[in-house]
Write a protein that holds these residues in place. Structure first.
Motif, PDB file in Angstrom:
ATOM      1  N   MET A  60       0.969  -1.079   0.047  1.00 36.68           N
ATOM      2  CA  MET A  60       0.036   0.009  -0.044  1.00 36.68           C
ATOM      3  C   MET A  60       0.790   1.245   0.113  1.00 36.68           C
ATOM      4  SD  MET A  60      -3.079   1.044   2.536  1.00 36.68           S
ATOM      5  CE  MET A  60      -4.047   2.281   2.236  1.00 36.68           C
ATOM      6  N   ASN A  61       0.464   2.084  -0.630  1.00 33.01           N
ATOM      7  CA  ASN A  61       1.188   3.399  -0.891  1.00 33.01           C
ATOM      8  C   ASN A  61       1.133   4.377   0.471  1.00 33.01           C
ATOM      9  OD1 ASN A  61       1.580   6.551  -1.376  1.00 33.01           O
ATOM     10  ND2 ASN A  61       2.427   5.809  -3.195  1.00 33.01           N
ATOM     11  N   LYS A  62       2.300   4.538   0.870  1.00 32.43           N
ATOM     12  CA  LYS A  62       2.580   5.267   2.240  1.00 32.43           C
ATOM     13  C   LYS A  62       1.957   6.528   2.207  1.00 32.43           C
ATOM     14  CE  LYS A  62       6.282   6.026   5.654  1.00 32.43           C
ATOM     15  NZ  LYS A  62       7.970   5.964   5.885  1.00 32.43           N
ATOM     16  N   ASP A  63       2.163   7.397   1.357  1.00 32.74           N
ATOM     17  CA  ASP A  63       1.311   8.619   1.063  1.00 32.74           C
ATOM     18  C   ASP A  63      -0.202   8.527   1.250  1.00 32.74           C
ATOM     19  OD1 ASP A  63       3.567   9.920   1.118  1.00 32.74           O
ATOM     20  OD2 ASP A  63       3.624  10.291  -1.115  1.00 32.74           O
ATOM     21  N   VAL A  64      -0.750   7.476   0.642  1.00 30.33           N
ATOM     22  CA  VAL A  64      -2.249   7.255   0.570  1.00 30.33           C
ATOM     23  C   VAL A  64      -2.721   6.925   2.087  1.00 30.33           C
ATOM     24  CG1 VAL A  64      -4.172   5.568  -0.269  1.00 30.33           C
ATOM     25  CG2 VAL A  64      -2.272   6.657  -1.733  1.00 30.33           C
ATOM     26  N   PHE A  65      -1.965   5.851   2.715  1.00 28.30           N
ATOM     27  CA  PHE A  65      -2.191   5.754   3.893  1.00 28.30           C
ATOM     28  C   PHE A  65      -2.326   6.459   4.887  1.00 28.30           C
ATOM     29  CE2 PHE A  65      -0.760   3.823   8.031  1.00 28.30           C
ATOM     30  CZ  PHE A  65      -1.821   3.114   8.454  1.00 28.30           C
ATOM     31  N   PHE A  66      -1.437   7.554   5.006  1.00 30.09           N
ATOM     32  CA  PHE A  66      -0.925   8.543   5.934  1.00 30.09           C
ATOM     33  C   PHE A  66      -2.074   9.825   5.609  1.00 30.09           C
ATOM     34  CE2 PHE A  66       2.933   6.405   7.131  1.00 30.09           C
ATOM     35  CZ  PHE A  66       2.522   6.121   8.441  1.00 30.09           C
ATOM     36  N   SER A  67      -2.507   9.705   4.417  1.00 32.71           N
ATOM     37  CA  SER A  67      -3.582  10.908   4.166  1.00 32.71           C
ATOM     38  C   SER A  67      -4.869  10.442   4.656  1.00 32.71           C
ATOM     39  CB  SER A  67      -3.423  10.909   2.662  1.00 32.71           C
ATOM     40  OG  SER A  67      -4.218  10.030   1.660  1.00 32.71           O
ATOM     41  N   SER A  68      -5.113   9.111   4.815  1.00 31.14           N
ATOM     42  CA  SER A  68      -6.408   8.663   5.584  1.00 31.14           C
ATOM     43  C   SER A  68      -6.970   9.453   6.823  1.00 31.14           C
ATOM     44  CB  SER A  68      -6.461   7.407   5.550  1.00 31.14           C
ATOM     45  OG  SER A  68      -7.585   6.833   6.673  1.00 31.14           O
ATOM     46  N   SER A  69      -8.114   9.869   6.631  1.00 35.80           N
ATOM     47  CA  SER A  69      -8.554  10.775   7.686  1.00 35.80           C
ATOM     48  C   SER A  69      -8.670   9.873   9.204  1.00 35.80           C
ATOM     49  CB  SER A  69     -10.112  11.351   7.623  1.00 35.80           C
ATOM     50  OG  SER A  69     -10.759  10.145   7.451  1.00 35.80           O
ATOM     51  N   THR A  70      -8.805   8.779   9.153  1.00 33.95           N
ATOM     52  CA  THR A  70      -8.930   7.823  10.171  1.00 33.95           C
ATOM     53  C   THR A  70      -7.371   7.882  10.797  1.00 33.95           C
ATOM     54  OG1 THR A  70     -10.582   6.404   9.434  1.00 33.95           O
ATOM     55  CG2 THR A  70      -9.226   5.391  10.936  1.00 33.95           C
ATOM     56  N   VAL A  71      -6.368   7.594  10.142  1.00 32.03           N
ATOM     57  CA  VAL A  71      -4.874   7.654  10.627  1.00 32.03           C
ATOM     58  C   VAL A  71      -4.695   9.029  11.108  1.00 32.03           C
ATOM     59  CG1 VAL A  71      -2.656   7.174   9.919  1.00 32.03           C
ATOM     60  CG2 VAL A  71      -4.366   5.644   8.785  1.00 32.03           C
ATOM     61  N   LYS A  72      -4.870   9.948  10.496  1.00 28.90           N
ATOM     62  CA  LYS A  72      -4.567  11.396  10.680  1.00 28.90           C
ATOM     63  C   LYS A  72      -5.126  11.645  12.059  1.00 28.90           C
ATOM     64  CE  LYS A  72      -4.005  13.794   6.183  1.00 28.90           C
ATOM     65  NZ  LYS A  72      -4.713  14.946   5.407  1.00 28.90           N
ATOM     66  N   ASN A  73      -6.443  11.058  12.314  1.00 24.57           N
ATOM     67  CA  ASN A  73      -7.186  11.681  13.686  1.00 24.57           C
ATOM     68  C   ASN A  73      -6.445  10.762  14.788  1.00 24.57           C
ATOM     69  OD1 ASN A  73      -9.473  12.582  15.123  1.00 24.57           O
ATOM     70  ND2 ASN A  73     -10.226  10.520  15.163  1.00 24.57           N
ATOM     71  N   PHE A  74      -5.992   9.484  14.483  1.00 22.56           N
ATOM     72  CA  PHE A  74      -5.484   8.856  15.415  1.00 22.56           C
ATOM     73  C   PHE A  74      -3.996   9.423  15.749  1.00 22.56           C
ATOM     74  CE2 PHE A  74      -2.268   5.439  16.584  1.00 22.56           C
ATOM     75  CZ  PHE A  74      -2.775   4.422  17.458  1.00 22.56           C
ATOM     76  N   LEU A  75      -3.355   9.817  14.888  1.00 25.24           N
ATOM     77  CA  LEU A  75      -1.927  10.377  15.208  1.00 25.24           C
ATOM     78  C   LEU A  75      -1.974  11.828  15.823  1.00 25.24           C
ATOM     79  CD1 LEU A  75      -0.091   9.606  11.971  1.00 25.24           C
ATOM     80  CD2 LEU A  75       0.351   8.628  14.046  1.00 25.24           C
ATOM     81  N   ASN A  76      -3.105  12.578  15.401  1.00 25.39           N
ATOM     82  CA  ASN A  76      -3.447  13.732  15.942  1.00 25.39           C
ATOM     83  C   ASN A  76      -3.740  13.783  17.491  1.00 25.39           C
ATOM     84  OD1 ASN A  76      -2.747  15.425  13.704  1.00 25.39           O
ATOM     85  ND2 ASN A  76      -4.981  15.445  13.094  1.00 25.39           N
ATOM     86  N   LYS A  77      -4.628  12.816  17.968  1.00 25.48           N
ATOM     87  CA  LYS A  77      -4.750  12.575  19.217  1.00 25.48           C
ATOM     88  C   LYS A  77      -3.672  12.005  19.927  1.00 25.48           C
ATOM     89  CE  LYS A  77      -9.918  11.465  18.701  1.00 25.48           C
ATOM     90  NZ  LYS A  77     -10.800  10.168  18.669  1.00 25.48           N
TER      91      LYS A  77
END
Length: 216
Positions: A1-18
């Motif tokens: 899976m492409n790294k940029d696509v994975f970390f652009s996911s809102s689910t992943v962003k929300n997890f990392l922001n928290k």
């Protein structure tokens, strides 16, 4: 899976922001290091799911996050390692910020007195101006402040108090001055306008500092 696509996911962003928010009690370098480690673990698991073909590509980010502990649990485990090291420093850091906000706001409040007296005494006002400028220069240039959620909550309360007190005080002095002199003096009116302008800029500055450190 492409790294940029994975970390652009809102689910992943929300997890990392928290996670980043709950790790605010750590020094920035340590916080960023731990976040990068978690990001690596997240992506490694995403690659495993992608290779197994057991999950649709679009479902991988959510599946990865669901298989990790909640951000607060992870953050609590990490910060526990720093408990002894940071305990005293956090207390000292929080006290410094409290002293800064109390004295900075009190100094600015003191500068509203010329509205009541109808004139400005340079010899008494200059130390207040210098102290106000110096405290804010220290605040802006201090890179050792640990913006944990407790400190952010305190800072938010002080902004609210500042917004009410530093507007009500000069207006009250202005009203009292009118009662005393039975007229609106040019100096008092101009000083009131200048004071409210400075206060507005100061409140904007505090709000921007709060928002910036809350998002970091």
């Amino acid at each position: 899976m492409n790294k940029d696509v994975f970390f652009s996911s809102s689910t992943v962003k929300n997890f990392l922001n928290k996670l980043s928010y709950y790790l605010k009690s750590l020094p920035n370098d340590d916080r960023y290091r731990h976040i990068e480690e978690i990001k690596s673990e997240l992506y490694e698991y995403a690659l495993e799911l992608d290779a197994s073909k057991s999950v649709n590509d679009r479902e991988i980010p959510e599946d990865v996050v669901n298989n990790f502990a909640p951000p607060k649990v992870i953050a609590d485990e990490i910060t526990e390692e720093y408990k002894d090291e940071l305990g005293y420093y956090h207390k000292s850091n929080n006290n410094l910020i409290k002293y800064y906000t109390v004295f900075s706001i009190a100094t600015l409040g003191g500068l509203s007195l010329p509205i009541l007296f109808g004139e400005m005494n340079i010899s008494s006002s200059l130390p207040l101006i210098l102290f106000f400028l110096g405290s804010n220069i220290w605040f802006v240039s201090n890179r050792k402040i640990l913006w944990n959620h407790h400190l952010l909550h305190y800072f938010q309360k002080m902004i609210r108090f500042c917004a009410s007190a530093l507007v009500a005080l000069p207006l009250a002095f202005f009203a009292i001055r009118i009662i005393i002199t039975s007229k609106i003096e040019l100096f008092t009116l101009n000083y009131l306008i200048a004071y409210l302008t400075v206060t507005g800029c100061y409140l904007f500055f505090l709000t921007m500092m709060y928002r910036r450190n809350k998002q970091d």
